[in-house]
Design an enzyme around this catalytic site. Sequence first.
Site: not given
Length: 291
Positions: A144, A175
């Site tokens: 994201h 991440n």
Amino acid sequence: MKLRTMIRHGLRTTLLLTIGATIISCNLYGRKTGKGNVLYLDEPSKTEAKVQNVQPLEKDSASISYEVPALRKNSGEIILHRKGYTVSYNPTTKIPNWVAWHLTADHTSGQAKRKDVEFHEDTDVPEPRANTFDYMQSGYDRGHMCPAGDNKWDMEAMEQSFLFSNICPQNHNLNTGDWNGMEQQCRWWAKDFGDIYIVCGPILFNQKRKTIGKNKVVVPEAFFKVVLCMKGTPKAIGFIYRNAEGGRPWGDYVNTVDQVERITGLDFFPSLPDSIENKVEAHADLNEWPK
């Protein structure tokens, strides 16, 4: 020329001018979709309607969208206005150029849960476009840019954060490690300061680019994040993360916003008065940003 002929000629000219103005307006302002407003900043070769001097609408100072970078005419970027963020999507790389949002203290919590949402294609962008099959067995996470954790305040905002136009191929350890830590840090700052303005996205160096999947989704070499706080004395700070494992001290990622602009070619926080923008973008002091 007879009067009747002049009238017919005048009506035909008026009609052509009206149609032409409508085409230009559609290309400049985009279309309304179920997911938000879409603005196409087309290449000159793709449309006769060239975007000229795109300027933000005048707003009162309390509602200025400080987070949105300067738009770039003739860039080919597609601007998508979502409920929780704005994204500049790159149809060539199949990933965003940048994602920007205003994170308030109220938006750091809520009832919307990411476990109730799946990653999904963004039908507002042209094909070919990224899908979940591109990421399968690629060795990269679906990372994201605007995090799900910043969209718990609203279910629609949460769902839109899982659109692939908000996602980049990202090293798993980054991440779940340092990048995730920065996302949590930003939520803490939003609670502490009341609100902050964030822009983040991929960094693509001038070299042959790795891609994943059938749709050739480009893998970034690095990522950036810039943060602006307008509470009290305005301040800003930038961060750059290699798309690698990470696990480095927090201060190793710090850069001024000016440095991030030089690397990315983007112009951040253009809505700020020049006197404030020039000052905050040239300065980055971790002591002003409690951890």
